[in-house]
Enzyme design. Structure first.
Site, short mmCIF file in Angstrom:
data_model
loop_
_atom_site.label_atom_id
_atom_site.label_comp_id
_atom_site.label_asym_id
_atom_site.label_seq_id
_atom_site.Cartn_x
_atom_site.Cartn_y
_atom_site.Cartn_z
N ASP A 27 0.85 -1.17 0.00
CA ASP A 27 0.00 0.00 0.00
C ASP A 27 0.90 1.24 0.00
OD1 ASP A 27 -2.27 1.69 0.42
OD2 ASP A 27 -1.91 1.61 2.58
N PHE A 28 0.32 2.41 -0.26
CA PHE A 28 1.12 3.65 -0.26
C PHE A 28 0.92 4.45 1.03
CE2 PHE A 28 2.12 8.05 -1.45
CZ PHE A 28 3.41 7.88 -1.90
N ASP A 29 -0.23 5.08 1.19
CA ASP A 29 -0.46 5.93 2.37
C ASP A 29 -0.43 5.11 3.65
OD1 ASP A 29 -1.36 8.81 1.40
OD2 ASP A 29 -2.23 7.35 0.01
N ASP A 217 -2.18 -0.80 5.83
CA ASP A 217 -2.40 -0.16 7.13
C ASP A 217 -3.86 0.15 7.44
OD1 ASP A 217 -2.67 2.00 5.20
OD2 ASP A 217 -2.48 3.36 6.91
#
Length: 277
Positions: A27-29, A217
């Protein structure tokens, strides 16, 4: 690293042994980028490029799987430069934006995606009225092309506004055949039929992977964790990594490994590069 159990530690060792046949999906954020109040300032962790470049020769492919538009995450992550570094190692970087509705890879470097969902424009016209009604008129509305995200983080009562808005936004979205993806003080409304679990399935199938790690997350990563569980039942080596924070804990009980935010994710990936068979 905080392994959830001795079994989880064994799963890490098994994945490390199969690293050359493994996909690392991130994932990124909140995973590669620290969470910030302004989504436009969510730049990738400064160490991420070097860590991914060191890991690349040890694995089959690296993928970034995000709810953000692909073009936006490419810019915020400096991912074209990361892709250049990975190309020198012979490893491909894949980017799946908007929960997999958009796709980019380091070989072709073109974003492929569908048209916006039919009901999204109507939903957007209705949105200001809903925000006013539920005392959230100043919520930040982020238009993503294929989706719209309502951020409450900047409001004085951020969590209260999130909780007030979730049900009415879900009702309005469903009236226009749209899906709702709640996250950390953000509610995203988007086209249905795609999620991060389906991206995991695509990665395994198209790359012929024998192992897969997914790090996330937030609630939008639950489907990816569920997909890993299904692949584990099919005999693949899997590892579910939770990038933990004080704001969201939905992934913690589902994870094999719990780490502290992007710093912890990169520490794990450094260790994997060292341990990879």
């Amino acid at each position: 690293m905080d392994f959830a159990s001795a079994r989880a530690e064994q799963k890490y060792a098994a994945l490390a042994a199969l690293a050359s046949q493994a996909v690392v999906a991130l994932d990124f954020d909140g995973t590669l980028s620290p969470i910030v109040e302004d989504p436009a300032q969510a730049h990738i962790h400064p160490d991420a490029g070097a860590v991914l470049t060191a890991l690349a020769p040890k694995v089959k492919a690296i993928a970034v799987v995000t709810g953000r538009p692909a073009r936006q995450v490419l810019a915020l992550g400096g991912l074209e430069e990361v892709a250049d570094a990975l190309a020198a190692t012979g490893t491909e970087l894949l980017v799946y934006g908007q929960y997999g509705n958009e796709h980019w890879n380091s070989s072709h470097r073109a974003i492929v995606g569908p048209r916006p969902p039919v009901g999204l424009a109507t939903f957007l016209r209705e949105l200001p009225r809903i925000l006013r009604k539920y005392d959230a008129a100043d919520a930040y509305v982020e238009e993503k092309g294929l989706a719209v995200a309502v951020h409450t983080r900047r409001l004085a009562d951020a969590q209260g506004a999130f909780e007030r808005l979730l049900a009415p936004l879900r009702t309005a979205a469903e009236a226009h055949d749209l899906a709702v993806e709640p996250g950390k003080q953000v509610i995203e409304v988007r086209s249905p039929g795609m999620d991060k679990g389906l991206v995991v399935d695509k990665l395994v199938d198209t790359l012929g992977a024998k192992a897969i790690l997914f790090a996330g997350d937030d609630l939008g990563d639950v489907e990816a964790f569920e997909a890993l569980t299904a692949w584990e039942n099919e005999g693949l080596s899997t590892l579910k990594v939770c990038s933990a924070s004080s704001e969201e804990s939905a992934l913690t009980p589902l994870a094999d490994v719990v780490v502290k935010g992007p710093d912890g994710v990169l520490e794990l990936l450094r260790q994997l590069a060292t341990d990879a068979g």
